[in-house]
Write an enzyme that holds these catalytic residues in place. Sequence first.
Site, PDB file in Angstrom:
ATOM      1  N   PRO A 161      -9.454   6.888  20.270  1.00 14.74           N
ATOM      2  CA  PRO A 161      -9.388   7.104  18.828  1.00 14.74           C
ATOM      3  C   PRO A 161      -8.327   6.262  18.121  1.00 14.74           C
ATOM      4  CG  PRO A 161      -8.521   8.997  20.030  1.00 14.74           C
ATOM      5  CD  PRO A 161      -9.199   8.114  21.037  1.00 14.74           C
ATOM      6  N   ASN A 162      -8.723   5.819  16.946  1.00 16.30           N
ATOM      7  CA  ASN A 162      -7.873   5.075  16.000  1.00 16.30           C
ATOM      8  C   ASN A 162      -7.576   3.641  16.428  1.00 16.30           C
ATOM      9  OD1 ASN A 162      -7.507   7.259  14.074  1.00 16.30           O
ATOM     10  ND2 ASN A 162      -6.390   8.259  15.734  1.00 16.30           N
ATOM     11  N   ASN A 186      -7.740   2.581  27.377  1.00 16.25           N
ATOM     12  CA  ASN A 186      -6.656   3.023  26.500  1.00 16.25           C
ATOM     13  C   ASN A 186      -7.177   4.285  25.815  1.00 16.25           C
ATOM     14  OD1 ASN A 186      -4.770   3.581  24.591  1.00 16.25           O
ATOM     15  ND2 ASN A 186      -4.551   1.482  23.849  1.00 16.25           N
ATOM     16  N   GLU A 213      -5.087   2.479  33.382  1.00 18.11           N
ATOM     17  CA  GLU A 213      -4.777   3.013  32.039  1.00 18.11           C
ATOM     18  C   GLU A 213      -3.850   2.026  31.342  1.00 18.11           C
ATOM     19  OE1 GLU A 213      -3.932   7.227  31.656  1.00 18.11           O
ATOM     20  OE2 GLU A 213      -2.256   6.770  30.315  1.00 18.11           O
ATOM     21  N   ARG A 219      -3.045  -0.548  11.461  1.00 16.71           N
ATOM     22  CA  ARG A 219      -2.398   0.703  11.843  1.00 16.71           C
ATOM     23  C   ARG A 219      -1.020   0.442  12.451  1.00 16.71           C
ATOM     24  NH1 ARG A 219      -3.779   3.962  17.356  1.00 16.71           N
ATOM     25  NH2 ARG A 219      -2.523   5.781  16.909  1.00 16.71           N
ATOM     26  N   ASP A 229     -10.673  14.666  34.141  1.00 13.70           N
ATOM     27  CA  ASP A 229     -11.711  15.044  35.104  1.00 13.70           C
ATOM     28  C   ASP A 229     -12.727  13.913  35.296  1.00 13.70           C
ATOM     29  OD1 ASP A 229     -10.504  17.499  35.439  1.00 13.70           O
ATOM     30  OD2 ASP A 229     -11.961  18.620  34.242  1.00 13.70           O
ATOM     31  N   HIS A 232      -1.630   1.106  27.602  1.00 14.98           N
ATOM     32  CA  HIS A 232      -1.118   1.429  26.268  1.00 14.98           C
ATOM     33  C   HIS A 232      -0.453   0.200  25.683  1.00 14.98           C
ATOM     34  CE1 HIS A 232      -2.025   5.577  26.983  1.00 14.98           C
ATOM     35  NE2 HIS A 232      -1.460   5.438  28.171  1.00 14.98           N
ATOM     36  N   LEU A 233      -0.691  -0.014  24.408  1.00 11.28           N
ATOM     37  CA  LEU A 233      -0.017  -1.117  23.714  1.00 11.28           C
ATOM     38  C   LEU A 233       1.484  -0.861  23.662  1.00 11.28           C
ATOM     39  CD1 LEU A 233      -2.741  -0.947  21.079  1.00 11.28           C
ATOM     40  CD2 LEU A 233      -2.162  -3.140  22.084  1.00 11.28           C
ATOM     41  N   SER A 234       1.854   0.371  23.326  1.00 12.00           N
ATOM     42  CA  SER A 234       3.270   0.726  23.201  1.00 12.00           C
ATOM     43  C   SER A 234       3.775   1.328  24.512  1.00 12.00           C
ATOM     44  CB  SER A 234       3.446   1.738  22.060  1.00 12.00           C
ATOM     45  OG  SER A 234       2.753   2.940  22.342  1.00 12.00           O
ATOM     46  N   ALA A 266      -4.689   8.830  21.648  1.00 11.24           N
ATOM     47  CA  ALA A 266      -4.016  10.134  21.674  1.00 11.24           C
ATOM     48  C   ALA A 266      -4.622  11.091  22.708  1.00 11.24           C
ATOM     49  CB  ALA A 266      -4.059  10.764  20.280  1.00 11.24           C
ATOM     50  N   HIS A 282      -2.722  12.219  25.896  1.00 17.78           N
ATOM     51  CA  HIS A 282      -1.736  13.307  25.962  1.00 17.78           C
ATOM     52  C   HIS A 282      -2.388  14.688  25.998  1.00 17.78           C
ATOM     53  CE1 HIS A 282       0.578   9.830  24.865  1.00 17.78           C
ATOM     54  NE2 HIS A 282      -0.028   9.735  23.703  1.00 17.78           N
ATOM     55  N   ARG A 286       8.819   6.659  23.199  1.00 13.13           N
ATOM     56  CA  ARG A 286       8.370   7.184  21.898  1.00 13.13           C
ATOM     57  C   ARG A 286       8.613   8.692  21.788  1.00 13.13           C
ATOM     58  NH1 ARG A 286       2.824   4.899  20.092  1.00 13.13           N
ATOM     59  NH2 ARG A 286       3.675   5.711  18.136  1.00 13.13           N
ATOM     60  N   ARG A 303       4.394  12.120  23.219  1.00 12.85           N
ATOM     61  CA  ARG A 303       3.626  10.973  23.751  1.00 12.85           C
ATOM     62  C   ARG A 303       4.070  10.593  25.156  1.00 12.85           C
ATOM     63  NH1 ARG A 303       0.842   8.797  19.338  1.00 12.85           N
ATOM     64  NH2 ARG A 303       1.973   9.139  17.406  1.00 12.85           N
ATOM     65  N   TYR A 330       2.016  -1.305  17.023  1.00 13.63           N
ATOM     66  CA  TYR A 330       0.840  -1.726  17.783  1.00 13.63           C
ATOM     67  C   TYR A 330       0.514  -3.213  17.644  1.00 13.63           C
ATOM     68  CZ  TYR A 330       0.235   3.299  18.253  1.00 13.63           C
ATOM     69  OH  TYR A 330       0.436   4.631  18.543  1.00 13.63           O
TER      70      TYR A 330
HETATM   71  C1  DQA Z   1      -1.493   4.375  22.467  1.00 19.22           C
HETATM   72  C2  DQA Z   1      -0.350   5.394  22.472  1.00 19.22           C
HETATM   73  C3  DQA Z   1      -0.830   6.769  22.039  1.00 19.22           C
HETATM   74  O1  DQA Z   1       0.262   7.682  22.020  1.00 19.22           O
HETATM   75  C4  DQA Z   1      -1.413   6.704  20.634  1.00 19.22           C
HETATM   76  O2  DQA Z   1      -1.933   7.964  20.277  1.00 19.22           O
HETATM   77  C5  DQA Z   1      -2.430   5.631  20.491  1.00 19.22           C
HETATM   78  C6  DQA Z   1      -2.185   4.340  21.100  1.00 19.22           C
HETATM   79  C7  DQA Z   1      -1.003   2.936  22.760  1.00 19.22           C
HETATM   80  O3  DQA Z   1      -1.855   2.092  23.020  1.00 19.22           O
HETATM   81  O4  DQA Z   1       0.200   2.664  22.695  1.00 19.22           O
HETATM   82  O5  DQA Z   1      -3.424   5.795  19.798  1.00 19.22           O
HETATM   83  O6  DQA Z   1      -2.437   4.721  23.470  1.00 19.22           O
END
Ligand code: DQA
Length: 150
Positions: free
Chosen positions: A12-13, A76, A100, A20, A89, A102-104, A79, A82, A109, A113, A25
Site C-alpha cells: 500500500p501507498n 515491499n 523483503e 509521498r 502465512d 524497504h526503501l527506508s 505498512a 508491521h 524510524r 515501524r 522515500y
Molecule cells: C516501507 C516502510 C513502511 O513502514 C511504510 O509503511 C511503507 C514503506 C519502506 O519501503 O520503507 O509504506 O515499507
Amino acid sequence: MAAKTIFILNGPNLNLLGAREPEIYGADTLADIETACDAAAGAAGFAADFRQSNTEGTLVDWVQEANAKAAGLIINPGAYTHTSIALLDALTAANIAKIELHLSNIHAREEFRQRSVTAAAVDGVIMGFGAAGYILAVEALKSLLQKRSA
Ligand code: DQA
C-alpha cells in the site's frame, strides 16, 4: 531456455512514490523503479513481473501465485509489514526464494515501524538504501537462486 520469472511485489501507498514523503522515500516514482528493476532483472537473467496493490488480500494472492510460477520474489509490504499475519502465512507457505525490502531503514524510524511481522518468513531483508535497494534485492535473489541450484 526462457528466463526465470521473479515477482516484485509492492504494497500500500507505494503507488505514490515520488510524491509521498520524498525526504524519506526518495524522488523516484514506482514507474522509475519498475524500469530499473526490469533492466536489473534482465541483466541477471530474469524476467521481472512487477506489481503494486493497496489491498492485503491481493498481495496474499500474488505471493501464492509467485509460489506456483516464479523462481523467487521480492516484496515491499509497505505498512502491512508491521501488521499482516496473512502475509506472514502466505510467505511461510511459499517455498521459493524470498526477499523483503524497504526503501527506508525501518529500525531508525517510529517504534511501530521497527517490527516486521513478515520478515520471519523470508530469506533476507534489504532496507535503507532507497530505490537502489530494489536492484540490490534482484542481485541478492540471483545469489540465493545460484546457491539453491548448486
Ligand atoms: C516501507 C516502510 C513502511 O513502514 C511504510 O509503511 C511503507 C514503506 C519502506 O519501503 O520503507 O509504506 O515499507
